[in-house]
Every structure is written in C-alpha cells, then in structure tokens.
Design a protein around this motif. Sequence first.
Motif, PDB file in Angstrom:
ATOM      1  N   LEU A   1     -39.784  87.275  35.001  1.00  0.00           N
ATOM      2  CA  LEU A   1     -38.589  87.834  34.680  1.00  0.00           C
ATOM      3  C   LEU A   1     -39.053  89.116  35.614  1.00  0.00           C
ATOM      4  O   LEU A   1     -38.150  89.983  36.291  1.00  0.00           O
ATOM      5  CB  LEU A   1     -38.502  88.817  33.902  1.00  0.00           C
ATOM      6  CG  LEU A   1     -37.676  87.866  32.221  1.00  0.00           C
ATOM      7  CD1 LEU A   1     -37.443  88.683  31.298  1.00  0.00           C
ATOM      8  CD2 LEU A   1     -36.128  87.169  32.282  1.00  0.00           C
TER       9      LEU A   1
ATOM     10  N   ALA B   1     -36.276  93.854  36.785  1.00  0.00           N
ATOM     11  CA  ALA B   1     -36.850  93.122  37.203  1.00  0.00           C
ATOM     12  C   ALA B   1     -38.307  93.642  37.385  1.00  0.00           C
ATOM     13  O   ALA B   1     -39.068  93.431  37.384  1.00  0.00           O
ATOM     14  CB  ALA B   1     -36.066  92.042  37.304  1.00  0.00           C
TER      15      ALA B   1
ATOM     16  N   GLY C   1     -36.780  92.690  29.979  1.00  0.00           N
ATOM     17  CA  GLY C   1     -36.380  92.867  30.908  1.00  0.00           C
ATOM     18  C   GLY C   1     -35.127  91.356  29.907  1.00  0.00           C
ATOM     19  O   GLY C   1     -34.418  91.752  30.937  1.00  0.00           O
TER      20      GLY C   1
END
Length: 329
Positions: free
Chosen positions: A197, A245, A238
């Motif tokens: 992520l 991110a 996230g």
Amino acid sequence: MVSTADNAAALAAARLIGIDWGSTGLRAFLVGADGLALVERATAQGASTVSGADAYAAVLDEAAGDWMRARPELPVLACGMVGSQYGWVDVPYAACPADAHALAAGMRSTPDGKARIIPGLLKDEGGLPPDLMRGEETQIVGALQLRPELREQACIVLPGTHSKWAQVRGGRVERFATHMTGELYAVLRQHSVLGRLMQDAKDGSGSDEAAFCEGVEMARDAGHLGMSHQIFSARSLGVTGRMPAGALADYLSGLLIGHELRAGLEWRADANLDHAPLALVGSPALCARYQLALRRYSGVQALVLDNTAPAGLLCLAQAAGVVAKENAA
C-alpha cells in the motif's frame, strides 16, 4: 572537485591512509594530524562484493593506490567488514570492555603486508546471546577523540542498517546492543504485505514528518502491545483510509525507530547513564531523523557527530605505534 594542487597539499600533510570498508561500500581517507579527513573517496565495492585476497588488493589499489605509491611510508589502516570471516583477513573480535589499546593489540596485517585491519568488538555476557560490531568501534574511538567529554561516561548511538547503542566508561566500550532497525524497515517495505500500500509522498518531499512522529509516539504510548502487533497498523491504517499511502512508509519508520528508542533508553537508564551525554554518530540525514524521534519520544537532546571514522583510525594507528602522537604545544 578537489584540485590537483589541493590533492598534493593534502597528500603532503597526511599522517595516515584510512579505509572504512563496510559490506556495501568503501571510503578512503587521507587523514591529517588532527584526525580529520583531508580528502575522501568513496566506491560501491564493499566487502560483500569482493572475494579473495587478490581481489581485495586490487580494490584497495584502485581506491588508494596512487596515494600509497606517492607516500609509501604512510601506514594504511582499515576497519569494517573487510576484517570479517568473509573479508580480506578474518580478524578475531576484541572482547568488551575494550579501549583503543585493546583494539590496536588485535590488529592483523593483510597477506601482502600493505595494510593493517582493526578487529571488531564482541560483547559476550553470561546468560545472554553474544553481540558483534565491525567498523562502529572505530567510529566510537573517533567520537571519544573529537569530544573528550564523552570519555568519562556516555551512551553513543550509531544509527544505521544495524543500529548500535554503546555504553562508554573511562574511555572503554563496556557493552553494546544491536538493533536491526534499518534492515527490518527495508525487508518489511520491500518483501512484506505492508509495502503493497505504500507510495512515495505525492508532493515530492520524500518524507512525511507528521506520520513519522505519529509512529514514534505510538511506539512510546502503546509499545507494550508488542512491535509485531503494532507494525501491522502500517497496513490497517492504509486499508481503512485513515492514513494516506504516501505517509505509511514514514509511519512504519517511526514505529521501528520508536521501538528502538523504547528499548535503548531503558537499557541506558538501567546502566545509570540516563544523565550522561547521549551522542548520535552517523550520516547527518539519519542522525537528524533520530534526533527528531528522541525529541518527540522523551525530549532528549543528543550531541550529533558526523564522520568520526578518520579520527578513530588515526587514534588506533597511534595506539598501535604506527603513527607518532603529536607533541602537545
């Protein structure tokens, strides 16, 4: 770029050719009488990329051979992974507690006799697994030379791939502890589910200070829940959209450094060094990151030193008797 005239002047003034030869890179120095680097060169030919005595000799010649031929009387002293079991010469570790003289006594010459290699340090206390360092011992010796107020007692932290926390008393390294903070960060970001992520910051700054500090404070305030539990939050924040991110990597960095500080500062206090000087030794950027983390974690202000390896190499050369000490004015 250093001019030819400046190079010639530095070569004439040098007292030592120093080599800091780690796993991933090599730095060569012409070291002056004050322990500072007059000229520095760097290559990516670290010990992990070299195999065999002839190959090591060739890399050294490429890095500093012209200096060695111009001043053949100058001693050449090397520290770091070049002295490991996979290095040029397997130099046995010196046991803690150890000072500059103990390290100097453990030096070994290379097969061609052109250089001497400094031993690393071994901490082997009863009931605990051993701990090791190679290269950082020279930086610690250099820090004590450059800042004599650290000699009586201090805690010296060397951030890096394998961060070292060293306890110093009376000019000797009494014990130390290694934290694999930098390597753990790299492995988690590159080879775990956490990295999927993560993105670089969109503004191009490359760093999200607020997210980093949030990670540090999370380790401080809820570290009792365990690091392996907390680092999963670099994914859950996230996934739930509670952290962008581009901030997750800095948050993870803060968590890991925060846990290092949690352990290191407690270890420092247990040794009754919590009122002794705390010094950071390493690259300015990494030391600034640790300085920020220390301030956010507990308000501690550390002394910061950059490249102490040349001063350490000169001190160890003097302790070994291969470089004369300067007469006091």
